[in-house]
Design a protein around this motif. Sequence first.
Motif, PDB file in Angstrom:
ATOM      1  N   ARG A 209       8.499 -11.362 -10.394  1.00 18.75           N
ATOM      2  CA  ARG A 209       7.534 -12.270  -9.773  1.00 18.75           C
ATOM      3  C   ARG A 209       6.472 -11.468  -9.031  1.00 18.75           C
ATOM      4  O   ARG A 209       6.691 -10.316  -8.654  1.00 18.75           O
ATOM      5  N   PRO A 210       5.314 -12.075  -8.798  1.00 17.86           N
ATOM      6  CA  PRO A 210       4.295 -11.391  -7.999  1.00 17.86           C
ATOM      7  C   PRO A 210       4.813 -11.083  -6.591  1.00 17.86           C
ATOM      8  O   PRO A 210       5.669 -11.795  -6.056  1.00 17.86           O
ATOM      9  N   TRP A 211       4.254 -10.034  -6.010  1.00 18.41           N
ATOM     10  CA  TRP A 211       4.642  -9.618  -4.662  1.00 18.41           C
ATOM     11  C   TRP A 211       4.108 -10.592  -3.621  1.00 18.41           C
ATOM     12  O   TRP A 211       3.059 -11.191  -3.803  1.00 18.41           O
TER      13      TRP A 211
ATOM     14  N   ILE B  45       1.633  -3.754  -0.466  1.00 21.83           N
ATOM     15  CA  ILE B  45       1.769  -5.058  -1.129  1.00 21.83           C
ATOM     16  C   ILE B  45       0.398  -5.684  -1.357  1.00 21.83           C
ATOM     17  O   ILE B  45       0.150  -6.255  -2.426  1.00 21.83           O
ATOM     18  N   ALA B  46      -0.499  -5.543  -0.412  1.00 25.79           N
ATOM     19  CA  ALA B  46      -1.863  -6.053  -0.614  1.00 25.79           C
ATOM     20  C   ALA B  46      -2.516  -5.356  -1.805  1.00 25.79           C
ATOM     21  O   ALA B  46      -3.178  -6.002  -2.628  1.00 25.79           O
ATOM     22  N   GLU B  47      -2.313  -4.050  -1.943  1.00 24.92           N
ATOM     23  CA  GLU B  47      -2.829  -3.317  -3.111  1.00 24.92           C
ATOM     24  C   GLU B  47      -2.174  -3.824  -4.392  1.00 24.92           C
ATOM     25  O   GLU B  47      -2.844  -4.009  -5.411  1.00 24.92           O
ATOM     26  N   TRP B  48      -0.855  -4.025  -4.351  1.00 29.98           N
ATOM     27  CA  TRP B  48      -0.135  -4.498  -5.537  1.00 29.98           C
ATOM     28  C   TRP B  48      -0.622  -5.888  -5.942  1.00 29.98           C
ATOM     29  O   TRP B  48      -0.701  -6.194  -7.125  1.00 29.98           O
ATOM     30  N   GLN B  49      -0.948  -6.721  -4.971  1.00 33.98           N
ATOM     31  CA  GLN B  49      -1.457  -8.060  -5.282  1.00 33.98           C
ATOM     32  C   GLN B  49      -2.834  -7.984  -5.934  1.00 33.98           C
ATOM     33  O   GLN B  49      -3.137  -8.759  -6.848  1.00 33.98           O
ATOM     34  N   ARG B  50      -3.681  -7.056  -5.497  1.00 35.45           N
ATOM     35  CA  ARG B  50      -5.023  -6.895  -6.090  1.00 35.45           C
ATOM     36  C   ARG B  50      -4.958  -6.222  -7.471  1.00 35.45           C
ATOM     37  O   ARG B  50      -5.874  -6.367  -8.277  1.00 35.45           O
ATOM     38  N   ALA B  51      -3.897  -5.493  -7.735  1.00 33.74           N
ATOM     39  CA  ALA B  51      -3.788  -4.714  -8.976  1.00 33.74           C
ATOM     40  C   ALA B  51      -3.882  -5.599 -10.223  1.00 33.74           C
ATOM     41  O   ALA B  51      -4.388  -5.165 -11.255  1.00 33.74           O
ATOM     42  N   TRP B  52      -3.391  -6.813 -10.139  1.00 30.91           N
ATOM     43  CA  TRP B  52      -3.460  -7.717 -11.297  1.00 30.91           C
ATOM     44  C   TRP B  52      -4.918  -7.986 -11.667  1.00 30.91           C
ATOM     45  O   TRP B  52      -5.302  -7.883 -12.827  1.00 30.91           O
ATOM     46  N   GLU B  53      -5.724  -8.344 -10.679  1.00 28.21           N
ATOM     47  CA  GLU B  53      -7.133  -8.655 -10.934  1.00 28.21           C
ATOM     48  C   GLU B  53      -7.904  -7.438 -11.422  1.00 28.21           C
ATOM     49  O   GLU B  53      -8.843  -7.562 -12.200  1.00 28.21           O
TER      50      GLU B  53
ATOM     51  N   GLU C  98      -6.605  -5.034 -13.222  1.00 27.76           N
ATOM     52  CA  GLU C  98      -6.029  -4.656 -14.525  1.00 27.76           C
ATOM     53  C   GLU C  98      -5.746  -3.158 -14.622  1.00 27.76           C
ATOM     54  O   GLU C  98      -5.883  -2.560 -15.676  1.00 27.76           O
ATOM     55  N   LYS C  99      -5.319  -2.568 -13.506  1.00 25.92           N
ATOM     56  CA  LYS C  99      -5.044  -1.134 -13.513  1.00 25.92           C
ATOM     57  C   LYS C  99      -3.557  -0.837 -13.395  1.00 25.92           C
ATOM     58  O   LYS C  99      -3.025  -0.059 -14.158  1.00 25.92           O
ATOM     59  N   GLU C 100      -2.890  -1.407 -12.417  1.00 25.36           N
ATOM     60  CA  GLU C 100      -1.467  -1.141 -12.204  1.00 25.36           C
ATOM     61  C   GLU C 100      -0.757  -2.418 -11.777  1.00 25.36           C
ATOM     62  O   GLU C 100      -0.276  -2.517 -10.653  1.00 25.36           O
ATOM     63  N   PRO C 101      -0.658  -3.398 -12.664  1.00 29.88           N
ATOM     64  CA  PRO C 101       0.022  -4.635 -12.267  1.00 29.88           C
ATOM     65  C   PRO C 101       1.491  -4.370 -11.938  1.00 29.88           C
ATOM     66  O   PRO C 101       2.157  -3.615 -12.630  1.00 29.88           O
ATOM     67  N   GLN C 102       1.944  -4.998 -10.867  1.00 26.74           N
ATOM     68  CA  GLN C 102       3.285  -4.762 -10.336  1.00 26.74           C
ATOM     69  C   GLN C 102       3.993  -6.086 -10.110  1.00 26.74           C
ATOM     70  O   GLN C 102       3.367  -7.070  -9.741  1.00 26.74           O
ATOM     71  N   TRP C 103       5.305  -6.052 -10.271  1.00 25.89           N
ATOM     72  CA  TRP C 103       6.139  -7.216 -10.024  1.00 25.89           C
ATOM     73  C   TRP C 103       7.298  -6.840  -9.123  1.00 25.89           C
ATOM     74  O   TRP C 103       7.864  -5.746  -9.255  1.00 25.89           O
ATOM     75  N   ALA C 104       7.695  -7.772  -8.270  1.00 24.33           N
ATOM     76  CA  ALA C 104       8.954  -7.658  -7.547  1.00 24.33           C
ATOM     77  C   ALA C 104      10.053  -8.107  -8.500  1.00 24.33           C
ATOM     78  O   ALA C 104       9.887  -9.092  -9.228  1.00 24.33           O
TER      79      ALA C 104
END
Length: 193
Positions: A31-33, A68-76, A78-84
């Motif tokens: 899931r998203p962070w 976590i704020a960086e991980w949330q922006r990563a999706w938009e 399209e560089k390093e999308p992350q999931w918990a």
Amino acid sequence: MPYLTSPVLAPGTLSSTAQPVIPAGDGLVLRPWRAEDAPAVHAAFQDPAMHRWHIRAADSEEEVRGWIAEWQRAWEQEKEPQWAVADAVADTLLGRVALREVVLGDGVAEVAYWTTAAARGRGVAPRATAALARWALDEIGFQRLELLHSVANEASCRVARKTGFALEGTKRRAALHPDGWHDMHLHARVRGD
């Protein structure tokens, strides 16, 4: 100068929709962070095993909230999308999976993961990695996923094998860890494997 081939994945392939929740089966979900994950991430990074295989330390929950704020922006971006990686019922944090080094035009990314101490030995890393790989290759259309780990990290080698990432070779002195330079195993899955 025009290219002779078309991009495998166009810009916006990821960011044009909300980051998905990916079921991993057997009680796991990707899931998203969320900001409220910061205490659990901070606690995970206090584990000495994390310091052996990761080059980052977490000094405070405030610092982790920044991650976590960086991980949330990563999706938009399209560089390093992350999931918990979380328990599907209790929502307990069990780890993280990510696509790093994303090159949409080539349809290539690197899979990365970690698990909390409590999650180790329960098959969390293989299940989460397999779910992310299925989603990226079969649903999104990535052509190739790579997985790199220190040759000394036998647990990560087992995860790679269990999830169908074929060993392609060794990158000599490819990553600097706190204890010095490590040779890295390069594993990969391609679409259709």
